[in-house]
Design a protein around this motif. Structure first.
Motif, PDB file in Angstrom:
ATOM      1  N   ALA A   1       0.949  -1.230  -0.083  1.00 52.70           N
ATOM      2  CA  ALA A   1       0.041   0.140   0.000  1.00 52.70           C
ATOM      3  C   ALA A   1       0.806   1.287  -0.084  1.00 52.70           C
ATOM      4  O   ALA A   1       2.144   1.270   0.314  1.00 52.70           O
ATOM      5  CB  ALA A   1      -0.961   0.032   1.399  1.00 52.70           C
ATOM      6  N   GLN A   2       0.439   2.401  -0.424  1.00 52.58           N
ATOM      7  CA  GLN A   2       0.942   3.815  -0.511  1.00 52.58           C
ATOM      8  C   GLN A   2       0.063   4.594   0.096  1.00 52.58           C
ATOM      9  O   GLN A   2      -1.154   4.369   0.111  1.00 52.58           O
ATOM     10  CB  GLN A   2       1.284   4.049  -2.015  1.00 52.58           C
ATOM     11  CG  GLN A   2       2.215   3.102  -2.660  1.00 52.58           C
ATOM     12  CD  GLN A   2       2.588   3.791  -4.185  1.00 52.58           C
ATOM     13  OE1 GLN A   2       1.686   4.067  -4.671  1.00 52.58           O
ATOM     14  NE2 GLN A   2       3.697   3.308  -4.360  1.00 52.58           N
ATOM     15  N   ASP A   3       0.436   5.479   0.511  1.00 55.86           N
ATOM     16  CA  ASP A   3      -0.400   6.809   1.291  1.00 55.86           C
ATOM     17  C   ASP A   3      -0.841   7.588  -0.084  1.00 55.86           C
ATOM     18  O   ASP A   3      -0.606   7.411  -1.249  1.00 55.86           O
ATOM     19  CB  ASP A   3       0.247   7.513   2.393  1.00 55.86           C
ATOM     20  CG  ASP A   3       1.558   8.111   1.674  1.00 55.86           C
ATOM     21  OD1 ASP A   3       1.712   8.559   0.613  1.00 55.86           O
ATOM     22  OD2 ASP A   3       2.630   8.742   2.869  1.00 55.86           O
ATOM     23  N   ALA A   4      -1.372   8.699   0.392  1.00 56.95           N
ATOM     24  CA  ALA A   4      -1.898   9.700  -0.659  1.00 56.95           C
ATOM     25  C   ALA A   4      -0.794  10.425  -1.571  1.00 56.95           C
ATOM     26  O   ALA A   4      -1.115  10.792  -2.569  1.00 56.95           O
ATOM     27  CB  ALA A   4      -3.047  10.579  -0.063  1.00 56.95           C
ATOM     28  N   ASN A   5       0.277  10.375  -0.983  1.00 58.98           N
ATOM     29  CA  ASN A   5       1.276  11.142  -1.731  1.00 58.98           C
ATOM     30  C   ASN A   5       2.138  10.165  -2.496  1.00 58.98           C
ATOM     31  O   ASN A   5       3.162  10.373  -3.110  1.00 58.98           O
ATOM     32  CB  ASN A   5       2.220  11.994  -0.685  1.00 58.98           C
ATOM     33  CG  ASN A   5       1.496  12.957   0.012  1.00 58.98           C
ATOM     34  OD1 ASN A   5       0.540  13.703  -0.528  1.00 58.98           O
ATOM     35  ND2 ASN A   5       1.576  13.059   1.127  1.00 58.98           N
ATOM     36  N   GLY A   6       1.619   8.936  -2.337  1.00 61.15           N
ATOM     37  CA  GLY A   6       2.556   7.676  -3.081  1.00 61.15           C
ATOM     38  C   GLY A   6       3.576   7.373  -2.568  1.00 61.15           C
ATOM     39  O   GLY A   6       4.423   6.343  -3.190  1.00 61.15           O
ATOM     40  N   ASN A   7       3.844   7.512  -1.156  1.00 61.93           N
ATOM     41  CA  ASN A   7       4.790   6.934  -0.370  1.00 61.93           C
ATOM     42  C   ASN A   7       4.459   5.585   0.295  1.00 61.93           C
ATOM     43  O   ASN A   7       3.418   5.268   0.420  1.00 61.93           O
ATOM     44  CB  ASN A   7       5.216   7.884   0.920  1.00 61.93           C
ATOM     45  CG  ASN A   7       5.609   9.247   0.263  1.00 61.93           C
ATOM     46  OD1 ASN A   7       6.400   9.320  -0.631  1.00 61.93           O
ATOM     47  ND2 ASN A   7       5.129  10.323   0.774  1.00 61.93           N
ATOM     48  N   SER A   8       5.566   4.458   0.406  1.00 59.37           N
ATOM     49  CA  SER A   8       5.080   3.514   1.102  1.00 59.37           C
ATOM     50  C   SER A   8       4.687   3.405   2.326  1.00 59.37           C
ATOM     51  O   SER A   8       5.419   4.059   3.264  1.00 59.37           O
ATOM     52  CB  SER A   8       6.631   2.813   0.958  1.00 59.37           C
ATOM     53  OG  SER A   8       6.389   1.438   1.619  1.00 59.37           O
ATOM     54  N   LEU A   9       3.468   2.686   2.575  1.00 60.62           N
ATOM     55  CA  LEU A   9       2.935   2.597   3.924  1.00 60.62           C
ATOM     56  C   LEU A   9       3.930   1.911   4.976  1.00 60.62           C
ATOM     57  O   LEU A   9       4.102   2.118   6.098  1.00 60.62           O
ATOM     58  CB  LEU A   9       1.555   2.068   4.001  1.00 60.62           C
ATOM     59  CG  LEU A   9       0.442   3.120   3.662  1.00 60.62           C
ATOM     60  CD1 LEU A   9      -0.835   2.231   3.627  1.00 60.62           C
ATOM     61  CD2 LEU A   9       0.307   4.254   4.551  1.00 60.62           C
ATOM     62  N   ILE A  10       4.427   0.799   4.236  1.00 60.68           N
ATOM     63  CA  ILE A  10       5.094  -0.188   5.148  1.00 60.68           C
ATOM     64  C   ILE A  10       6.537   0.392   5.723  1.00 60.68           C
ATOM     65  O   ILE A  10       6.676   0.278   6.760  1.00 60.68           O
ATOM     66  CB  ILE A  10       5.531  -1.611   4.463  1.00 60.68           C
ATOM     67  CG1 ILE A  10       5.979  -2.548   5.458  1.00 60.68           C
ATOM     68  CG2 ILE A  10       6.462  -1.363   3.457  1.00 60.68           C
ATOM     69  CD1 ILE A  10       5.074  -3.196   6.395  1.00 60.68           C
TER      70      ILE A  10
END
Length: 208
Positions: free
Chosen positions: A124-133
Protein backbone atom coordinates in the motif's frame (compact mmCIF):
# COMPACT_ATOMS: atom_id res chain seq x y z
CA UNK A 1 -20.95 18.28 17.07
CA UNK A 2 -19.22 17.71 20.40
CA UNK A 3 -15.72 18.17 21.74
CA UNK A 4 -13.41 15.17 22.01
CA UNK A 5 -10.31 15.20 24.20
CA UNK A 6 -7.35 14.04 22.13
CA UNK A 7 -5.45 13.33 25.34
CA UNK A 8 -7.88 10.62 26.45
CA UNK A 9 -8.42 7.24 24.83
CA UNK A 10 -11.78 6.55 23.20
CA UNK A 11 -11.03 2.81 22.99
CA UNK A 12 -12.02 0.94 26.18
CA UNK A 13 -10.02 -1.88 27.68
CA UNK A 14 -10.60 -5.35 26.15
CA UNK A 15 -12.26 -3.81 23.07
CA UNK A 16 -11.50 -3.88 19.36
CA UNK A 17 -11.86 -0.32 18.07
CA UNK A 18 -12.13 0.65 14.40
CA UNK A 19 -10.87 4.21 14.07
CA UNK A 20 -10.44 6.87 11.38
CA UNK A 21 -6.85 7.76 10.53
CA UNK A 22 -6.59 10.86 12.75
CA UNK A 23 -8.06 9.16 15.82
CA UNK A 24 -5.91 6.08 15.23
CA UNK A 25 -2.83 8.32 15.21
CA UNK A 26 -3.96 9.85 18.51
CA UNK A 27 -4.43 6.42 20.08
CA UNK A 28 -1.01 5.27 18.88
CA UNK A 29 0.54 8.38 20.40
CA UNK A 30 -1.23 7.74 23.71
CA UNK A 31 -0.01 4.14 23.75
CA UNK A 32 3.58 4.59 22.54
CA UNK A 33 4.58 8.15 23.37
CA UNK A 34 2.49 9.66 26.18
CA UNK A 35 4.14 9.37 29.59
CA UNK A 36 3.71 11.35 32.81
CA UNK A 37 7.44 12.04 32.80
CA UNK A 38 8.13 14.53 29.96
CA UNK A 39 11.68 13.17 29.73
CA UNK A 40 10.48 9.60 29.16
CA UNK A 41 11.53 7.70 26.07
CA UNK A 42 9.13 8.07 23.13
CA UNK A 43 8.47 5.03 20.95
CA UNK A 44 8.08 5.63 17.22
CA UNK A 45 5.22 3.74 15.60
CA UNK A 46 7.75 1.95 13.40
CA UNK A 47 10.06 0.67 16.13
CA UNK A 48 10.24 -2.80 17.55
CA UNK A 49 9.40 -2.50 21.24
CA UNK A 50 11.86 -5.34 21.73
CA UNK A 51 14.70 -3.14 20.45
CA UNK A 52 14.38 -0.66 23.32
CA UNK A 53 16.51 -0.89 26.45
CA UNK A 54 14.98 -2.87 29.31
CA UNK A 55 13.96 0.17 31.45
CA UNK A 56 12.20 1.72 28.45
CA UNK A 57 10.33 -1.51 27.66
CA UNK A 58 9.42 -1.90 31.30
CA UNK A 59 7.85 1.56 31.35
CA UNK A 60 5.81 0.88 28.21
CA UNK A 61 4.66 -2.60 29.22
CA UNK A 62 4.00 -1.88 32.90
CA UNK A 63 0.56 -3.05 34.01
CA UNK A 64 -0.35 0.49 35.04
CA UNK A 65 -0.13 1.74 31.45
CA UNK A 66 -0.41 -1.30 29.17
CA UNK A 67 -4.12 -1.46 28.31
CA UNK A 68 -5.12 -4.59 26.38
CA UNK A 69 -7.19 -3.55 23.37
CA UNK A 70 -7.19 -3.55 19.57
CA UNK A 71 -6.55 -0.38 17.56
CA UNK A 72 -7.70 -0.80 13.97
CA UNK A 73 -7.60 1.50 10.96
CA UNK A 74 -7.64 0.97 7.20
CA UNK A 75 -3.85 1.26 7.10
CA UNK A 76 -2.72 -0.55 10.25
CA UNK A 77 -3.89 -2.79 13.07
CA UNK A 78 -2.14 -2.71 16.47
CA UNK A 79 -3.36 -5.36 18.90
CA UNK A 80 -2.29 -5.19 22.56
CA UNK A 81 -2.85 -8.48 24.35
CA UNK A 82 -2.52 -9.54 27.97
CA UNK A 83 -2.16 -13.29 27.66
CA UNK A 84 -4.56 -14.30 30.45
CA UNK A 85 -7.31 -12.10 28.95
CA UNK A 86 -6.95 -12.67 25.23
CA UNK A 87 -10.51 -13.70 24.32
CA UNK A 88 -11.38 -10.31 22.80
CA UNK A 89 -8.47 -10.58 20.34
CA UNK A 90 -8.93 -14.03 18.88
CA UNK A 91 -9.63 -12.68 15.40
CA UNK A 92 -8.81 -9.35 13.74
CA UNK A 93 -7.84 -7.53 10.55
CA UNK A 94 -7.33 -4.00 9.26
CA UNK A 95 -10.47 -2.05 8.39
CA UNK A 96 -10.35 -3.14 4.76
CA UNK A 97 -12.47 -5.95 3.26
CA UNK A 98 -9.47 -7.07 1.21
CA UNK A 99 -7.16 -7.25 4.24
CA UNK A 100 -5.70 -10.46 5.64
CA UNK A 101 -7.61 -11.77 8.65
CA UNK A 102 -5.73 -13.35 11.55
CA UNK A 103 -7.22 -15.87 13.95
CA UNK A 104 -5.14 -16.71 17.03
CA UNK A 105 -5.39 -20.31 18.18
CA UNK A 106 -2.55 -20.66 20.72
CA UNK A 107 -0.50 -17.87 22.29
CA UNK A 108 1.45 -19.61 25.06
CA UNK A 109 -0.48 -18.54 28.15
CA UNK A 110 1.66 -19.13 31.24
CA UNK A 111 4.93 -18.54 29.41
CA UNK A 112 3.96 -15.34 27.60
CA UNK A 113 2.58 -12.36 29.53
CA UNK A 114 1.99 -9.68 26.87
CA UNK A 115 1.86 -9.55 23.09
CA UNK A 116 1.88 -6.71 20.59
CA UNK A 117 0.75 -7.67 17.09
CA UNK A 118 0.89 -5.16 14.24
CA UNK A 119 -0.34 -5.56 10.66
CA UNK A 120 0.34 -3.43 7.57
CA UNK A 121 -0.15 -4.01 3.85
CA UNK A 122 3.38 -4.18 2.35
CA UNK A 123 2.14 -2.97 -1.06
CA UNK A 124 0.00 0.00 0.00
CA UNK A 125 0.88 3.65 -0.54
CA UNK A 126 -0.35 6.80 1.16
CA UNK A 127 -2.05 9.71 -0.63
CA UNK A 128 1.34 11.06 -1.68
CA UNK A 129 2.51 7.80 -3.19
CA UNK A 130 4.85 6.92 -0.31
CA UNK A 131 5.23 3.39 1.00
CA UNK A 132 3.02 2.69 4.03
CA UNK A 133 5.14 -0.22 5.24
CA UNK A 134 8.20 2.03 5.27
CA UNK A 135 6.35 4.66 7.30
CA UNK A 136 4.68 2.23 9.70
CA UNK A 137 7.38 -0.44 10.12
CA UNK A 138 10.50 1.47 9.10
CA UNK A 139 11.43 -0.98 6.34
CA UNK A 140 10.27 -2.60 3.14
CA UNK A 141 9.91 -6.34 2.74
CA UNK A 142 11.26 -7.70 -0.51
CA UNK A 143 13.28 -10.47 -2.11
CA UNK A 144 16.79 -10.04 -3.39
CA UNK A 145 17.24 -9.65 -7.14
CA UNK A 146 18.00 -13.36 -7.65
CA UNK A 147 14.93 -14.64 -5.80
CA UNK A 148 12.33 -12.01 -6.77
CA UNK A 149 11.47 -13.33 -10.29
CA UNK A 150 10.26 -16.63 -8.80
CA UNK A 151 7.53 -15.14 -6.62
CA UNK A 152 4.34 -13.14 -7.04
CA UNK A 153 3.62 -9.89 -5.24
CA UNK A 154 2.74 -10.20 -1.56
CA UNK A 155 -0.69 -11.67 -0.86
CA UNK A 156 -0.98 -10.89 2.87
CA UNK A 157 -0.20 -8.15 5.32
CA UNK A 158 3.13 -8.15 7.08
CA UNK A 159 2.30 -9.42 10.57
CA UNK A 160 4.71 -8.33 13.30
CA UNK A 161 4.46 -10.33 16.53
CA UNK A 162 6.31 -9.38 19.72
CA UNK A 163 5.85 -11.61 22.79
CA UNK A 164 7.12 -10.78 26.25
CA UNK A 165 7.76 -12.91 29.34
CA UNK A 166 6.02 -12.16 32.64
CA UNK A 167 7.68 -9.51 34.74
CA UNK A 168 11.00 -9.43 32.91
CA UNK A 169 9.45 -7.81 29.80
CA UNK A 170 12.02 -9.64 27.72
CA UNK A 171 10.97 -10.91 24.31
CA UNK A 172 10.49 -14.67 24.09
CA UNK A 173 10.14 -17.24 21.34
CA UNK A 174 10.01 -20.16 23.79
CA UNK A 175 6.25 -20.81 23.86
CA UNK A 176 4.20 -22.16 21.00
CA UNK A 177 2.41 -19.49 18.99
CA UNK A 178 -0.14 -20.60 16.45
CA UNK A 179 -2.43 -18.59 14.21
CA UNK A 180 -4.42 -18.89 11.01
CA UNK A 181 -4.47 -16.38 8.16
CA UNK A 182 -7.42 -15.94 5.82
CA UNK A 183 -6.51 -14.29 2.51
CA UNK A 184 -9.48 -12.83 0.58
CA UNK A 185 -9.30 -13.42 -3.16
CA UNK A 186 -6.77 -16.25 -3.01
CA UNK A 187 -7.63 -18.71 -5.78
CA UNK A 188 -8.22 -22.35 -4.87
CA UNK A 189 -5.33 -23.48 -7.06
CA UNK A 190 -2.85 -20.96 -5.61
CA UNK A 191 -0.30 -22.09 -3.04
CA UNK A 192 0.37 -19.65 -0.21
CA UNK A 193 3.89 -19.62 1.22
CA UNK A 194 4.48 -17.72 4.46
CA UNK A 195 7.90 -16.18 5.15
CA UNK A 196 9.17 -15.64 8.69
CA UNK A 197 11.80 -13.10 9.68
CA UNK A 198 12.94 -13.30 13.29
CA UNK A 199 13.76 -10.28 15.40
CA UNK A 200 17.43 -11.31 15.24
CA UNK A 201 17.26 -11.00 11.44
CA UNK A 202 15.43 -7.67 11.42
CA UNK A 203 18.64 -5.77 10.73
CA UNK A 204 18.48 -7.01 7.15
CA UNK A 205 16.03 -4.20 6.41
CA UNK A 206 13.38 -6.60 5.19
CA UNK A 207 15.43 -8.41 2.53
CA UNK A 208 14.45 -12.09 2.48
Amino acid sequence: LKSVCRGASVCPELSMCVLPAARFADEMALWRRTFTDPQAFKFSDSWFISAADLPQRAALLHNDRFVPKGLISAERAEILIQAERWGYAREFQRNDPAASRVRLTHIGVGVVDKLVISMVNPLAQDANGNSLILREFGRRYMFDATTAPHWSAWKTDVIRVERFKPGAVRMTEEADFQFEVYVPGLAADEDLVMFRQSFADSGSGGIL
